[in-house]
Design an enzyme around this catalytic site. Structure first.
Site: not given
Length: 229
Positions: A54, A57, A87-90, A105, A173-174
């Site tokens: 991470y 990332r 759902q993205n962690v950014d 997430h 986008g999923t």
């Protein structure tokens, strides 16, 4: 009162900014076994690996910027009460200027205390790396503020509530294969317009309006469609 527009985003929207996805060819899961770097068991076995994964990332995140799709979502706030479920962690939605973002997430730029998970800390560019020796202000060990496989998704109930209140629902986008996020479509009220933007869309019910484009192109089309006359 503005109509409530709820937008659920996945890895496809961030991919256009240059963020490596997990599932695509050449993606992260080809380089790392998923259960080693994204599971509760993996963290218990080798926390040092997960900390470094991470950290990498986060370093990548500093090299990218929000793209046209992120900005188009912000543009829609002129006319709608826009709520993003990602759902993205950014943090690209936030950096683009979105006012309401719910992360299913977890968040890459946050860490939390292991014994006291309610203690959540935001990292910055100058202090963004952690190790097994990292401690919070109380001296407790920390972990990435990420929902690992084998863990519950604490924000799924708020997400369901948002979707059930939506006047318009958009999915971007999923692959619609990762649950529980993929199940959000089931909570849309009957008759509510639903749009699905993805260059390789999954099979969806006939009442979903599919836009088979990458996120930026699909969002440009959607803004034209949703812009008031």
């Amino acid at each position: 009162m503005k109509k409530k527009l709820v937008i659920s985003t996945g890895a496809g929207i961030s991919a256009e900014s240059g963020i490596t996805t997990f599932r695509d060819a050449g993606g992260l899961w080809e380089n790392y076994p998923v259960m080693d770097v994204a599971s509760a068991d993996g963290f218990a076995r080798n926390p040092a690996l997960i900390h470094e994964f991470y950290n990498a990332r986060r370093r990548q995140l500093f090299e990218v910027e929000p793209n046209a799709a992120h900005r188009a979502i912000v543009e829609l706030e002129q006319w709608y009460d826009v709520n993003v479920i990602t759902q993205n962690v950014d943090d690209l939605h936030e950096r683009a200027g979105s006012s309401s973002v719910l992360h299913l997430h977890g968040e890459l730029m946050k860490i939390r205390s292991i014994p006291h998970p309610e203690r959540i800390y935001t990292l910055d560019r100058h202090n963004c790396e952690t190790t097994v020796d990292s401690r919070d202000e109380y001296g407790d060990p920390v972990r990435p503020h990420i929902v690992f496989f084998q863990e519950a998704v604490p924000n799924i109930e708020p997400a369901i509530n948002l979707v059930s209140e939506a006047d318009i629902f958009v999915v971007i986008g999923t692959s619609l294969v990762v649950y529980p996020a993929a199940g959000l479509l089931e909570f849309v009220r009957r008759g509510v317009p639903v749009y699905y933007i993805d260059p390789h869309p999954a099979q969806v019910p006939g009442w979903v309006d599919v836009i088979p484009e990458k996120a930026s192109v699909g969002m440009a089309k959607l803004v034209k469609c949703l812009r008031p006359e």
